[in-house]
Scaffold this motif. Structure first.
Motif, PDB file in Angstrom:
ATOM      1  N   LEU A 207       0.833  -1.120   0.270  1.00 39.80           N
ATOM      2  CA  LEU A 207      -0.199   0.064  -0.094  1.00 39.80           C
ATOM      3  C   LEU A 207       0.904   1.297  -0.098  1.00 39.80           C
ATOM      4  CD1 LEU A 207      -2.771  -1.202   2.480  1.00 39.80           C
ATOM      5  CD2 LEU A 207      -3.016  -0.796   0.103  1.00 39.80           C
ATOM      6  N   ASP A 226      -6.865   6.576   0.275  1.00 42.46           N
ATOM      7  CA  ASP A 226      -7.768   5.341   0.079  1.00 42.46           C
ATOM      8  C   ASP A 226      -6.675   4.141   0.580  1.00 42.46           C
ATOM      9  OD1 ASP A 226      -9.303   6.744  -1.719  1.00 42.46           O
ATOM     10  OD2 ASP A 226      -8.453   6.107  -3.433  1.00 42.46           O
ATOM     11  N   ASN A 227      -5.461   4.152   0.335  1.00 42.07           N
ATOM     12  CA  ASN A 227      -4.618   3.350   0.866  1.00 42.07           C
ATOM     13  C   ASN A 227      -4.428   3.207   2.301  1.00 42.07           C
ATOM     14  OD1 ASN A 227      -4.167   2.592  -1.733  1.00 42.07           O
ATOM     15  ND2 ASN A 227      -2.015   2.760  -1.821  1.00 42.07           N
ATOM     16  N   LYS A 230      -7.401   1.484   3.342  1.00 45.15           N
ATOM     17  CA  LYS A 230      -7.075  -0.161   3.283  1.00 45.15           C
ATOM     18  C   LYS A 230      -6.287  -0.563   4.337  1.00 45.15           C
ATOM     19  CE  LYS A 230      -7.841  -0.183  -1.849  1.00 45.15           C
ATOM     20  NZ  LYS A 230      -7.277   0.170  -2.985  1.00 45.15           N
ATOM     21  N   THR A 234      -7.058  -3.688   7.610  1.00 43.20           N
ATOM     22  CA  THR A 234      -6.105  -5.020   7.628  1.00 43.20           C
ATOM     23  C   THR A 234      -6.053  -5.653   9.073  1.00 43.20           C
ATOM     24  OG1 THR A 234      -3.908  -3.953   8.070  1.00 43.20           O
ATOM     25  CG2 THR A 234      -4.774  -4.421   5.725  1.00 43.20           C
TER      26      THR A 234
END
Ligand code: CAA
Length: 255
Positions: A207, A226-227, A230, A234
């Motif tokens: 990422l 966005d990353n 993400k 996780t």
């Protein structure tokens, strides 16, 4: 594989271009073998993909000039596009990529090194774009990546004069990132770097890389957010934060 050698080490994979008799010039076979490595999976334990050249003299002395003589204009365009597409695959892998450059990295050879995310050069590295000596221009991304690394003015100067850079000049200009004494010191650098990566979550590495890859583009900051989201979603992030709060070392599962 015939023209490259792929070996796997404890935390990294290594591609060695293996045409020392032609100073590792990049012919069609080298390209298809590189393409198959960039398209396929690497072992899960590999946290870094390293590219180097065999022998003492060269990383790669360019595209293989012997393949140019019978080429038509449209076929040359195809050759350039194919090279760009394969190098693009390299530059967008989800693990970091590193060129270990000793001796000549010229023309297409330098363009291969520029498509890697990090360049480590030995004191004997010689880097340049000599295509204009052949009344050609760089065709595997060199006109684009060189300018974004060292600025348009210097890229124009070095491309138009075909002047080479030594290791120190390359680092000062921003074309290379780290200088090491020799190839052995380069391998020591790689082993240490790959070991550090092995303690991280492979997901957060991917990422971070894809966000950094977009630095300087209009969508770069958006991609970072966005990353960031993400990463937040996780299992590894929960483990990383939990381990910090519990004062223990995290155990990442890479998901
Ligand atoms: N393509 C094919 N063969 C090459 C090569 C290349 N790019 N570079 C070197 N070789 C071959 C030589 O022809 C020679 O082969 P023989 O022993 O069969 O004669 C062998 O490798 C050793 O090279 P030299 O004898 O020339 O070694 P040297 O130490 O005297 O010179 C050098 C080294 C300065 C790097 C010189 O080889 C050279 O100038 N090479 C060409 C560099 C070049 O112009 N690269 C750009 C190619 S065009 C390109 O890359 C286009 C693109 O962007 C898509």
């Amino acid at each position: 594989m015939n023209s490259i050698v792929l070996t796997h080490h404890s935390d990294y994979s290594l591609i060695t271009i293996n045409r020392p008799q032609a100073l590792n010039a990049l012919n069609a076979e080298v390209f298809s073998e590189l393409d198959s490595v960039f398209s396929g999976p690497l072992p899960e334990t590999s946290r870094l993909l390293v590219i180097t050249g065999s022998g003492e003299k060269a990383f790669a002395a360019g595209a293989d000039i012997t393949e140019f003589s019978d080429l038509s204009g449209p076929a040359a365009r195809e050759l350039s596009r194919r090279g760009q597409i394969i190098f693009d695959k390299l530059s967008t892998l989800s693990i970091p990529t590193l060129a270990l450059v000793h001796g000549y990295a010229l023309g297409g050879g330098l363009e291969l090194a520029l498509a890697c995310q990090i360049r480590v050069v030995t004191k004997k590295a010689v880097m340049g774009l000599p295509e204009l000596n052949l009344a050609l221009i760089p065709g595997y991304g060199g006109t684009q990546r060189m300018a974004s690394l060292i600025g348009k003015g210097k890229a124009i100067y070095y491309t138009l004069t075909s002047e080479n850079m030594d290791a120190e000049t390359a680092v000062q200009a921003g074309l290379a990132d780290f200088v090491v004494e020799d190839q052995d010191a380069g391998v020591a650098f790689i082993e240490k770097f790959a070991k550090k990566l092995s303690f991280k979550s492979a997901v957060s590495i991917g990422l971070a890389l894809s966000a950094i890859e977009q630095s300087g583009t209009a969508g770069g900051f958006e991609k970072e957010s966005d990353n960031f989201q993400k990463a937040f979603e996780t299992e590894d992030m929960k483990e990383g934060v939990g381990a910090f709060l519990e004062k223990r070392k995290p155990v990442f599962k890479h998901r």
